[in-house]
Design a protein around this motif. Sequence first.
Motif, PDB file in Angstrom:
ATOM      1  N   ILE A   1       1.011  -1.087  -0.043  1.00  0.00           N
ATOM      2  CA  ILE A   1      -0.048  -0.173   0.062  1.00  0.00           C
ATOM      3  C   ILE A   1       0.833   1.174  -0.118  1.00  0.00           C
ATOM      4  CG2 ILE A   1      -1.547   1.460   1.339  1.00  0.00           C
ATOM      5  CD1 ILE A   1      -2.712  -1.402   2.191  1.00  0.00           C
ATOM      6  N   LEU A   2       1.885   1.329   0.868  1.00  0.00           N
ATOM      7  CA  LEU A   2       2.918   2.276   0.951  1.00  0.00           C
ATOM      8  C   LEU A   2       3.608   2.574  -0.382  1.00  0.00           C
ATOM      9  CD1 LEU A   2       4.169   4.731   2.841  1.00  0.00           C
ATOM     10  CD2 LEU A   2       5.818   2.724   3.344  1.00  0.00           C
ATOM     11  N   LYS A   3       3.807   1.828  -1.262  1.00  0.00           N
ATOM     12  CA  LYS A   3       4.485   1.681  -2.540  1.00  0.00           C
ATOM     13  C   LYS A   3       3.738   2.627  -3.507  1.00  0.00           C
ATOM     14  CE  LYS A   3       6.914  -2.463  -2.538  1.00  0.00           C
ATOM     15  NZ  LYS A   3       7.107  -3.884  -3.288  1.00  0.00           N
ATOM     16  N   GLN A   4       2.235   2.752  -3.322  1.00  0.00           N
ATOM     17  CA  GLN A   4       1.641   3.585  -3.873  1.00  0.00           C
ATOM     18  C   GLN A   4       1.948   5.221  -4.039  1.00  0.00           C
ATOM     19  OE1 GLN A   4      -2.624   2.970  -3.504  1.00  0.00           O
ATOM     20  NE2 GLN A   4      -2.106   0.761  -2.957  1.00  0.00           N
ATOM     21  N   VAL A   5       2.492   5.547  -3.033  1.00  0.00           N
ATOM     22  CA  VAL A   5       3.025   6.782  -2.904  1.00  0.00           C
ATOM     23  C   VAL A   5       4.397   7.087  -2.638  1.00  0.00           C
ATOM     24  CG1 VAL A   5       0.586   7.671  -2.004  1.00  0.00           C
ATOM     25  CG2 VAL A   5       2.444   6.723  -0.481  1.00  0.00           C
ATOM     26  N   LEU A   6       5.265   6.215  -2.303  1.00  0.00           N
ATOM     27  CA  LEU A   6       6.609   5.997  -1.960  1.00  0.00           C
ATOM     28  C   LEU A   6       7.200   4.755  -2.746  1.00  0.00           C
ATOM     29  CD1 LEU A   6       9.028   7.332  -0.682  1.00  0.00           C
ATOM     30  CD2 LEU A   6       8.586   6.072   1.333  1.00  0.00           C
ATOM     31  N   PRO A   7       7.433   4.982  -3.939  1.00  0.00           N
ATOM     32  CA  PRO A   7       7.985   3.719  -4.625  1.00  0.00           C
ATOM     33  C   PRO A   7       9.369   3.066  -3.963  1.00  0.00           C
ATOM     34  CG  PRO A   7       7.381   5.327  -6.345  1.00  0.00           C
ATOM     35  CD  PRO A   7       7.332   5.949  -4.843  1.00  0.00           C
ATOM     36  N   PHE A   8       9.398   1.707  -3.982  1.00  0.00           N
ATOM     37  CA  PHE A   8      10.634   1.073  -3.545  1.00  0.00           C
ATOM     38  C   PHE A   8      10.678  -0.107  -3.862  1.00  0.00           C
ATOM     39  CE2 PHE A   8       7.499   0.886  -0.119  1.00  0.00           C
ATOM     40  CZ  PHE A   8       7.570  -0.504   0.385  1.00  0.00           C
ATOM     41  N   ASP A   9      11.907  -0.731  -3.834  1.00  0.00           N
ATOM     42  CA  ASP A   9      12.150  -2.135  -4.452  1.00  0.00           C
ATOM     43  C   ASP A   9      11.822  -3.272  -3.437  1.00  0.00           C
ATOM     44  OD1 ASP A   9      12.392  -1.192  -6.964  1.00  0.00           O
ATOM     45  OD2 ASP A   9      14.791  -1.196  -6.569  1.00  0.00           O
ATOM     46  N   GLY A  10      12.456  -2.978  -2.070  1.00  0.00           N
ATOM     47  CA  GLY A  10      12.321  -4.081  -1.079  1.00  0.00           C
ATOM     48  C   GLY A  10      12.443  -3.298   0.085  1.00  0.00           C
ATOM     49  N   ALA A  11      12.153  -4.041   1.462  1.00  0.00           N
ATOM     50  CA  ALA A  11      12.325  -3.231   2.797  1.00  0.00           C
ATOM     51  C   ALA A  11      12.479  -4.449   3.761  1.00  0.00           C
ATOM     52  CB  ALA A  11      10.979  -2.513   2.972  1.00  0.00           C
ATOM     53  N   MET A  12      13.184  -3.847   4.815  1.00  0.00           N
ATOM     54  CA  MET A  12      13.155  -4.798   6.061  1.00  0.00           C
ATOM     55  C   MET A  12      12.264  -3.882   7.246  1.00  0.00           C
ATOM     56  SD  MET A  12      17.334  -5.240   5.899  1.00  0.00           S
ATOM     57  CE  MET A  12      17.560  -3.514   5.724  1.00  0.00           C
TER      58      MET A  12
END
Length: 135
Positions: A35-46
């Motif tokens: 859901i967060l990727k919709q406004v803050l694109p990123f490839d991966g997370a911890m």
Amino acid sequence: MRDDRFDAFSALLLQLYRASAETSLETFQDTALDILKQVLPFDGAMWGTATFVDGVGIDIHTIHLHEQAPEMIVEYEEVKHLDTSAALVSGRPHVTKGFHSHSWFDGGSRWDDYREWQRRHGHENVFITAATDQH
């Protein structure tokens, strides 16, 4: 006049709220990050809990990897003493920092192993946030 940013933020919060009620505990973190990727694109997370120890790095208590290989954490143990990004947010109740890794860790060959770990695992751009338990 309506502010489109407010509408987008409201929609994001409603999606997160809905996901917290409708998603299992095992899948919530991935759902929330998607859901967060919709406004803050990123490839991966911890996403996890840890304690920062000067000169040692972070001591990971719990970790959830989002689109990251498990080997990344095993390899991180070998270079975590070089990770000064955790020190940026350590001991502060709520803080978020972002930076380009090759700019942050550009102080010579002492960072070579850490920069190589970052490159291998796609951590060239970092967005680190912390919510510290002050109890």
